[in-house]
Enzyme design. Structure first.
Site, PDB file in Angstrom:
ATOM      1  N   ARG A 119      40.513  27.376  63.244  1.00 49.09           N
ATOM      2  CA  ARG A 119      39.432  28.389  63.193  1.00 49.09           C
ATOM      3  C   ARG A 119      39.939  29.825  63.080  1.00 49.09           C
ATOM      4  NH1 ARG A 119      37.348  24.898  67.179  1.00 49.09           N
ATOM      5  NH2 ARG A 119      35.903  23.426  66.213  1.00 49.09           N
ATOM      6  N   LYS A 141      38.838  39.031  50.828  1.00 44.87           N
ATOM      7  CA  LYS A 141      38.169  37.907  50.147  1.00 44.87           C
ATOM      8  C   LYS A 141      39.205  36.812  49.931  1.00 44.87           C
ATOM      9  CE  LYS A 141      34.317  39.939  47.647  1.00 44.87           C
ATOM     10  NZ  LYS A 141      33.742  40.216  46.324  1.00 44.87           N
ATOM     11  N   GLU A 183      42.513  45.640  36.314  1.00 42.23           N
ATOM     12  CA  GLU A 183      41.838  45.952  37.587  1.00 42.23           C
ATOM     13  C   GLU A 183      42.077  47.413  37.980  1.00 42.23           C
ATOM     14  OE1 GLU A 183      39.728  43.920  38.987  1.00 42.23           O
ATOM     15  OE2 GLU A 183      40.403  41.837  38.917  1.00 42.23           O
ATOM     16  N   LYS A 225      39.888  50.989  46.714  1.00 44.55           N
ATOM     17  CA  LYS A 225      39.320  49.719  47.186  1.00 44.55           C
ATOM     18  C   LYS A 225      39.076  49.773  48.687  1.00 44.55           C
ATOM     19  CE  LYS A 225      39.286  44.789  47.170  1.00 44.55           C
ATOM     20  NZ  LYS A 225      39.661  43.538  46.573  1.00 44.55           N
ATOM     21  N   GLU A 235      30.142  42.619  51.530  1.00 44.61           N
ATOM     22  CA  GLU A 235      29.399  42.745  50.270  1.00 44.61           C
ATOM     23  C   GLU A 235      27.903  42.537  50.443  1.00 44.61           C
ATOM     24  OE1 GLU A 235      31.577  41.382  46.775  1.00 44.61           O
ATOM     25  OE2 GLU A 235      29.683  40.875  45.845  1.00 44.61           O
ATOM     26  N   ARG A 239      29.900  47.007  47.921  1.00 43.52           N
ATOM     27  CA  ARG A 239      31.152  46.348  47.555  1.00 43.52           C
ATOM     28  C   ARG A 239      31.041  45.621  46.208  1.00 43.52           C
ATOM     29  NH1 ARG A 239      35.655  42.953  51.037  1.00 43.52           N
ATOM     30  NH2 ARG A 239      36.838  42.313  49.199  1.00 43.52           N
ATOM     31  N   ASN A 243      33.082  44.277  41.455  1.00 39.02           N
ATOM     32  CA  ASN A 243      32.970  43.159  40.510  1.00 39.02           C
ATOM     33  C   ASN A 243      32.573  43.621  39.114  1.00 39.02           C
ATOM     34  OD1 ASN A 243      33.657  41.019  42.219  1.00 39.02           O
ATOM     35  ND2 ASN A 243      31.653  41.139  43.190  1.00 39.02           N
ATOM     36  N   HIS A 246      33.186  41.466  36.164  1.00 40.42           N
ATOM     37  CA  HIS A 246      33.608  40.156  36.653  1.00 40.42           C
ATOM     38  C   HIS A 246      32.602  39.045  36.375  1.00 40.42           C
ATOM     39  CE1 HIS A 246      36.739  42.458  38.509  1.00 40.42           C
ATOM     40  NE2 HIS A 246      37.218  41.451  39.210  1.00 40.42           N
ATOM     41  N   HIS A 250      34.247  36.038  34.898  1.00 41.62           N
ATOM     42  CA  HIS A 250      34.286  34.726  35.555  1.00 41.62           C
ATOM     43  C   HIS A 250      33.729  33.643  34.625  1.00 41.62           C
ATOM     44  CE1 HIS A 250      34.444  36.486  39.922  1.00 41.62           C
ATOM     45  NE2 HIS A 250      35.609  36.528  39.305  1.00 41.62           N
ATOM     46  N   HIS A 263      42.911  36.112  34.737  1.00 43.73           N
ATOM     47  CA  HIS A 263      41.770  36.771  35.374  1.00 43.73           C
ATOM     48  C   HIS A 263      41.608  38.208  34.849  1.00 43.73           C
ATOM     49  CE1 HIS A 263      38.902  37.880  38.473  1.00 43.73           C
ATOM     50  NE2 HIS A 263      39.673  38.899  38.812  1.00 43.73           N
TER      51      HIS A 263
HETATM   52  P1  NAD Z   1      48.685  34.571  39.829  1.00 48.52           P
HETATM   53  O1  NAD Z   1      48.671  34.523  41.294  1.00 48.52           O
HETATM   54  O2  NAD Z   1      48.406  33.315  39.090  1.00 48.52           O
HETATM   55  O3  NAD Z   1      50.085  35.150  39.361  1.00 48.52           O
HETATM   56  C1  NAD Z   1      50.355  35.275  38.004  1.00 48.52           C
HETATM   57  C2  NAD Z   1      51.658  34.580  37.588  1.00 48.52           C
HETATM   58  O4  NAD Z   1      52.760  35.409  37.922  1.00 48.52           O
HETATM   59  C3  NAD Z   1      51.914  33.257  38.273  1.00 48.52           C
HETATM   60  O5  NAD Z   1      52.532  32.386  37.367  1.00 48.52           O
HETATM   61  C4  NAD Z   1      52.881  33.633  39.390  1.00 48.52           C
HETATM   62  O6  NAD Z   1      53.664  32.560  39.831  1.00 48.52           O
HETATM   63  C5  NAD Z   1      53.710  34.677  38.697  1.00 48.52           C
HETATM   64  N1  NAD Z   1      54.334  35.668  39.562  1.00 48.52           N
HETATM   65  C6  NAD Z   1      53.837  36.220  40.675  1.00 48.52           C
HETATM   66  N2  NAD Z   1      54.628  37.213  41.101  1.00 48.52           N
HETATM   67  C7  NAD Z   1      55.648  37.284  40.229  1.00 48.52           C
HETATM   68  C8  NAD Z   1      56.785  38.132  40.127  1.00 48.52           C
HETATM   69  N3  NAD Z   1      56.982  39.147  40.963  1.00 48.52           N
HETATM   70  N4  NAD Z   1      57.669  37.922  39.119  1.00 48.52           N
HETATM   71  C9  NAD Z   1      57.435  36.916  38.211  1.00 48.52           C
HETATM   72  N5  NAD Z   1      56.364  36.107  38.243  1.00 48.52           N
HETATM   73  C10 NAD Z   1      55.481  36.301  39.247  1.00 48.52           C
HETATM   74  O7  NAD Z   1      47.657  35.648  39.268  1.00 48.52           O
HETATM   75  P2  NAD Z   1      47.195  37.090  39.785  1.00 48.52           P
HETATM   76  O8  NAD Z   1      46.815  37.819  38.573  1.00 48.52           O
HETATM   77  O9  NAD Z   1      48.148  37.679  40.729  1.00 48.52           O
HETATM   78  O10 NAD Z   1      45.871  36.759  40.625  1.00 48.52           O
HETATM   79  C11 NAD Z   1      44.742  36.212  40.020  1.00 48.52           C
HETATM   80  C12 NAD Z   1      43.891  35.576  41.080  1.00 48.52           C
HETATM   81  O11 NAD Z   1      43.472  36.571  42.009  1.00 48.52           O
HETATM   82  C13 NAD Z   1      42.651  34.927  40.548  1.00 48.52           C
HETATM   83  O12 NAD Z   1      42.481  33.665  41.126  1.00 48.52           O
HETATM   84  C14 NAD Z   1      41.534  35.859  41.007  1.00 48.52           C
HETATM   85  O13 NAD Z   1      40.321  35.189  41.202  1.00 48.52           O
HETATM   86  C15 NAD Z   1      42.087  36.377  42.280  1.00 48.52           C
HETATM   87  N6  NAD Z   1      41.520  37.651  42.703  1.00 48.52           N
HETATM   88  C16 NAD Z   1      41.082  37.755  43.976  1.00 48.52           C
HETATM   89  C17 NAD Z   1      40.587  38.947  44.439  1.00 48.52           C
HETATM   90  C18 NAD Z   1      40.193  39.080  45.870  1.00 48.52           C
HETATM   91  O14 NAD Z   1      39.585  40.088  46.235  1.00 48.52           O
HETATM   92  N7  NAD Z   1      40.538  38.143  46.715  1.00 48.52           N
HETATM   93  C19 NAD Z   1      40.511  40.057  43.590  1.00 48.52           C
HETATM   94  C20 NAD Z   1      40.969  39.926  42.281  1.00 48.52           C
HETATM   95  C21 NAD Z   1      41.476  38.706  41.836  1.00 48.52           C
HETATM   96  N1  GLY Z   2      37.637  41.901  43.849  1.00 56.99           N
HETATM   97  C1  GLY Z   2      36.333  42.135  44.363  1.00 56.99           C
HETATM   98  C2  GLY Z   2      36.300  42.413  45.804  1.00 56.99           C
HETATM   99  O1  GLY Z   2      37.305  42.391  46.493  1.00 56.99           O
HETATM  100  O2  GLY Z   2      35.241  42.655  46.334  1.00 56.99           O
END
Ligand code: NAD
Ligand code: GLY
Length: 361
Positions: A119, A141, A183, A225, A235, A239, A243, A246, A250, A263
């Site tokens: 939890r 998130k 972003e 942010k 949100e 907030r 998006n 997005h 999405h 993404h």
């Molecule tokens: P990712 O985590 O898939 O990373 C991209 C690629 O880069 C992967 O292959 C990873 O292994 C590689 N990688 C990571 N760090 C590296 C480094 N330093 N050197 C070489 N390779 C490296 O993608 P991302 O763009 O980081 O994240 C996308 C995800 O984030 C999506 O699922 C999206 O929905 C999510 N997201 C979440 C929020 C949130 O608020 N929680 C906001 C925006 C996006």
């Molecule tokens: N990436 C959207 C949020 O964090 O609210």
């Protein structure tokens, strides 16, 4: 080292941004409260940075690691279960700390595991992609995808610390760097027009990975942010502006199959759609949309829909967006460059017109 603060009462935490931070045990020691740690990472990042993080943790915690498969397609409940398996097999108790070492996929899944395990256990974000450094590691998130919708299963769960070592960006593939820049541009569009202008002047430096330019863009994005999140953590209102683009993005990710469009790439095309819609409503000018397109083009980001997507694909995928309320689609549009608003009254004909303008069949 630059320090920011996410102001959320008893869930507040620092964001530390700088070079060489992963080599310094001090940052981890301050945030790890118990004696156990689980580092969650993947098979791509582990050979690059795991040893450094293990060395920094050495001496004050018993550390286990779990290596997950790499890719958006693995951002699922099944993969998170592997984190729970390791936590239980290695007898982690409620005082454990989960450290997410990786991009947004690792961060979102690790945070969700931290929210659920017994939890809720402590959680530290060590984002290693530009996208995760400017967006996903901040704000709490967490979650996974469902075949019927992106990020549909999840929790709001804040970390104890976000530790951003910009040196990790030296190994990031160019395409991933560009995805992160999408972003960054978003913040300029929704709430920070001076930052948008700074990006217009400094995009070359960012693409060349100039450390000063990267550090500034990361700080400014995180500050933007953090301010929005502090105002509306869960949100219930403002907030949602984060998006911007997005809802369209999405839809692209889900219909194209998770991982085929990154993404950030999907968000880039989605931001153009949202900007075109804002123009159609008479809010922003054609020149504003052109400025967005020019910046995306410089960053080698898409501005069009995937050619094989039909208007109906969008309408169907967008109907399960998390911003849908009482059956009504809510979109983030721009009143002006640097000023976003959530609207629930987009006429369907305008939506269809914009999707067609942006290349949907
Ligand atoms: P990712 O985590 O898939 O990373 C991209 C690629 O880069 C992967 O292959 C990873 O292994 C590689 N990688 C990571 N760090 C590296 C480094 N330093 N050197 C070489 N390779 C490296 O993608 P991302 O763009 O980081 O994240 C996308 C995800 O984030 C999506 O699922 C999206 O929905 C999510 N997201 C979440 C929020 C949130 O608020 N929680 C906001 C925006 C996006
Ligand atoms: N990436 C959207 C949020 O964090 O609210």
């Amino acid at each position: 080292m630059h320090s920011l603060h996410v102001d959320l009462g008893d869930r507040s935490y620092p964001i530390l941004i700088g070079s060489g931070l992963l080599k310094d045990p001090g940052y981890f020691e301050e945030s790890v409260r118990g004696k156990q740690v689980l580092v969650v990472t993947n098979e791509t990042i582990a050979p690059l940075y795991l040893e450094m993080v293990l060395a920094a943790l050495n001496g004050f915690a018993k550390v286990d690691t779990v290596l997950l498969p790499d890719g958006e397609a693995f951002k699922t409940l099944d993969t998170v279960n592997r984190v729970f398996d390791t936590l239980l097999e290695k007898r982690h108790d409620r005082s454990t700390t989960i450290i997410a070492l990786g991009g947004g996929v690792i961060g979102d899944m690790s945070g969700f595991a931290a929210a659920c395990y017994q939890r809720g256990v402590d959680f530290v974000q060590v984002p290693t992609t530009l996208l995760s450094q400017v967006d996903s590691s901040v704000g709490g998130k967490t979650g996974v995808n469902h075949p019927l919708g992106k990020n549909m299963i999840g929790a709001f769960y804040q970390p104890q610390l976000v530790l951003i070592d910009i040196d990790t960006l030296t190994t990031l593939p160019d395409r991933e760097l560009s995805a992160g820049i999408a972003e960054v541009i978003k913040y300029g569009m929704i709430c920070d027009a001076p930052f948008f202008e700074w990006l217009e002047s400094n995009m070359d430096a960012l693409l060349a990975r100039d450390p000063e330019a990267l550090a500034y863009a990361i700080q400014r994005s995180c500050a933007d942010k953090a301010a929005v999140v502090a105002e509306d953590e869960r949100e219930s209102g403002r907030r949602a502006i984060l998006n911007f683009g997005h809802t369209f993005g999405h839809a692209i990710e889900a219909v194209q199959g998770y991982g085929n469009w990154l993404h950030g790439e999907a968000v880039a095309a989605g931001m153009v759609m949202a900007a075109e819609l804002s123009k159609l409503r008479g809010w922003i000018s054609a020149q504003d949309v052109d400025r967005l397109r020019a910046l995306l083009s410089k960053a080698e980001l898409p501005q069009q829909s995937p050619a094989d997507m039909a208007v109906d694909d969008y309408l169907q995928a967008m109907s399960v967006d998390k911003k849908v309320q009482d059956g009504k689609l809510r979109l983030v549009l721009l009143h002006a460059l640097g000023s976003a608003q959530i609207v629930a009254d987009t006429p369907k004909e305008q939506l269809i017109e914009v999707l067609r303008t942006c290349g949907a069949r």
